[in-house]
Design an enzyme around this catalytic site. Sequence first.
Site, PDB file in Angstrom:
ATOM      1  N   HIS A  94      42.532  42.919  58.290  1.00 48.00           N
ATOM      2  CA  HIS A  94      42.364  44.225  57.657  1.00 48.00           C
ATOM      3  C   HIS A  94      42.890  44.246  56.239  1.00 48.00           C
ATOM      4  CE1 HIS A  94      41.282  45.884  61.592  1.00 48.00           C
ATOM      5  NE2 HIS A  94      40.863  46.952  60.960  1.00 48.00           N
ATOM      6  N   GLY A  95      43.957  43.492  55.973  1.00 46.55           N
ATOM      7  CA  GLY A  95      44.511  43.558  54.624  1.00 46.55           C
ATOM      8  C   GLY A  95      45.587  42.520  54.420  1.00 46.55           C
TER       9      GLY A  95
END
Lengths: 394, 467
Positions: free
Chosen positions: B318-319
């Site tokens: 996701h990040g």
Amino acid sequence: MRGKVKAIIAKLKDPAFWLVLLFFAALIGPSVVWDETDAKFRAKKLLWENRATREKPLFQIRRFQRYPKEFGEYYNDAFPFREYLVWASRKITGPLNNFYSARVIIGKDGFLFTVDPVSMRHDEPGDYTGKTLWNDHLESAIVRRLEHARQELAKMNIQFCVVIAPNKMAVYDDKLPEKRRFRKAAINRAESLVARAAKIAPELKIVYPAEVFRETRGKIPYPLFLREDSHWNALGAYMATREVVKAIPGGVELPPLESAQIEPAGKVRGGDLRVMLGGGTPEETQLYDVKVPGMKTVPVAERTDYHRRETVNPDAPDKRRVWVYRDSFAAAMEPYFGMLFKEVVFYWNVQPRRVHFVKDPPDIVVLEIVERGLAGLEDFDFESSRKARLEFFR
Amino acid sequence: MLFSSIIFLWIFLPTVFLIYRLLHDRFRNLFLLIASVVFYAWGEPKMVNVMLFSIVFNYLAGLGIEKAAPRWKKLLLILCVGVDLGTLGIFKYLTPSLLTLSRWFEWDFVVMNVSLPIGISFYTFQAISYVVDVYRGTIKAQKNPIDMGLYISFFPQLIAGPIIKYHDVEQQLEHRTTTWNDTAYGIRRFVYGLAKKVLIANQLGAIADDIFAIPGQALDSSAAWIGVLAFNLQVYFDFSGYSDMAIGLGRMFGFRFMENFNYPYLACSVREFWQRWNISVFTWFREYLYFPLGGSRKGELRTCLNILLVFVATGIWHGAALSFVAWGAAWGVVLILERVLLKKFLDDPRLRIPSRLYFLLVVALISVIFCTPDLAAAGRYVKTMFVWTDNPALRLSDVITGWGWLLTGTAVLLCGPLQQLVPPLRRALFDEEHIRFAEIPVLLALLAASILLLAGNAYNPFIYFRF
């Protein structure tokens, strides 16, 4: 033939067919109908965005990477029925969220004020009502850090002065509309900071000229702030410069505004608050300038970015060199600093750090910050070096 | 280019659709590939080369793995997956990692800012699923580079999923038909998705952003809870809206993509939530990471470890920031707790209501990690939520207006409860066979409202008169 007719009728009875047809008609229709050369499509100016509309870019192979961005920006300004759609959209979304227009209070005589009740980062009513007051601990810490900067600069023979540009509401609260008559606090954040400094760091000079502004308002027929902008005008900037110079020992005093030579200096349309409010083209506002006999105005030289602007005036009465760390308010102070001092450098949106003064330091450092942006002092740190190096020597 | 933009709606989509329908079957895939590359290059003119590299590399990799001798297959697979992950790592994780390390160790050097190509996480994972499936023998390597290119770059799902596994679309790449019903169904899904994004998610986002901008010392408990509620609703409507648009666009061109959301806030446990939320990502990690790690076949301790690893990897996907790792790990820990301690209670149908409350509380808590700048800020935010904090200077009407309450209430109903209470509504929304005449004005009204609000984003005044 009969089979074909039956097929057509069956299609016309099919909701799927109609949905597809109407969907694409809705997508293509506006572009088909729109004719920007036809007068009936040109609205009486519903919007004013304070900028020119972008031209349609030409596609060139060697600049193809820039074409999507340029075309996107152009189309953003030129899509069919844009003005009507944007105007209608802003009317609808305004009540839903804290949209631009909700950040502006419309006062009497066309005076606009800025409001930001949720984050309170630029909230004039918050300062006016005392909502933004710091607790004792934080306020003392801020004063101590500013005092530390003053002491360290003094060791380098550099004078240090902080000037707080007052909010428009602090000076023109009588222009508030009746339904937004806030209760004025006994003491606001800026006043409290000045009082704290006087108590625990009496040599630290913090200038907050709101009271001087209020007194002067009654003596001259000119405004000190722009009506449709959050900033002071040249007259307000002149007064603030005068107060700063009074606080610096050895400074050449400027005459008070009420006895200075005020001249018209062109007109401007609208302001930042007017733009946020939206709507059609605003009226023009008269600008003024202050002439001081025996002192000349010099041009402001701009560097390649906004982070540095300079004035050089060999004929200035004060031969000292000044660095002004500023926000947008000191832009209007530039001519008057330039009038007074031999060399003035203005640094925008950066705070003074020790590492800036290693080489060729000035004689005076002024830190200018607007009242509603005082939260910016909460992370003031004269000793912070790494980030300072990056932001200063860009 | 975004689906929710005037330029996509008024220029790209009608042009591509009309040309597609006029073309012979033989040229349709090539045309869609060109359109997809143009779509991507429009937003990422410099980074389109990374996507093109991924297409060419994985096309050749698939052929190579299929033809390779058995003793070389695994090595080739490792190499190919390594290149894919390495490309993702360089563009997505290198700069943030170096910045984090330089902050921790006070290194004083200039970190080169490597731009993150949009959608790289999605198309890289699609490419990895392709080469792994070729290696496993589940699918035959695609010989046609155009079909391969289309699989990786097809514009409806290129930017934000759903992640499509090759075996799900293999047949559709070569043979597909598009009826009026398919197109109409696609339009319906697209319009609902657009409305979810523009009319609901964007407006809730404005409320959430305003609340998260409140300085910590000024935030009170009621505002904190409203912020979390608005944020979670925003994320759901934004993401599921985008998936609806992707599925709808795919259907317009004859492709049937898997569903990506199944009313996740109706779940009664975190395990159930992850079977309803971003289903394509969850099934990808299950198939290509959890199962190869052993899944649940190697004892309870190893199963728990696998769960934790998978969710930490999900967080990283996701990040790049540490908060994403923490977010993923938090989900993993809760899943382990559910498996080890709470299974009996969560599976008890008599405890549906407490289970759902427990689940919603977990979602609220973990989402705070996602929407605060760092873990320390997340901790302070959670404290404000649970230790009653009042700020008389902060009025609730400053935080959320009457219209905001109406919008939030509508969003709460539409995120699943209404569909659960009124099953015919759910069937009507997903009914593939029939578009009703009564639905047409509703869809057109939603489309018009969405376009109106999107047009408002074009307002771009130059505010600064002096600086």
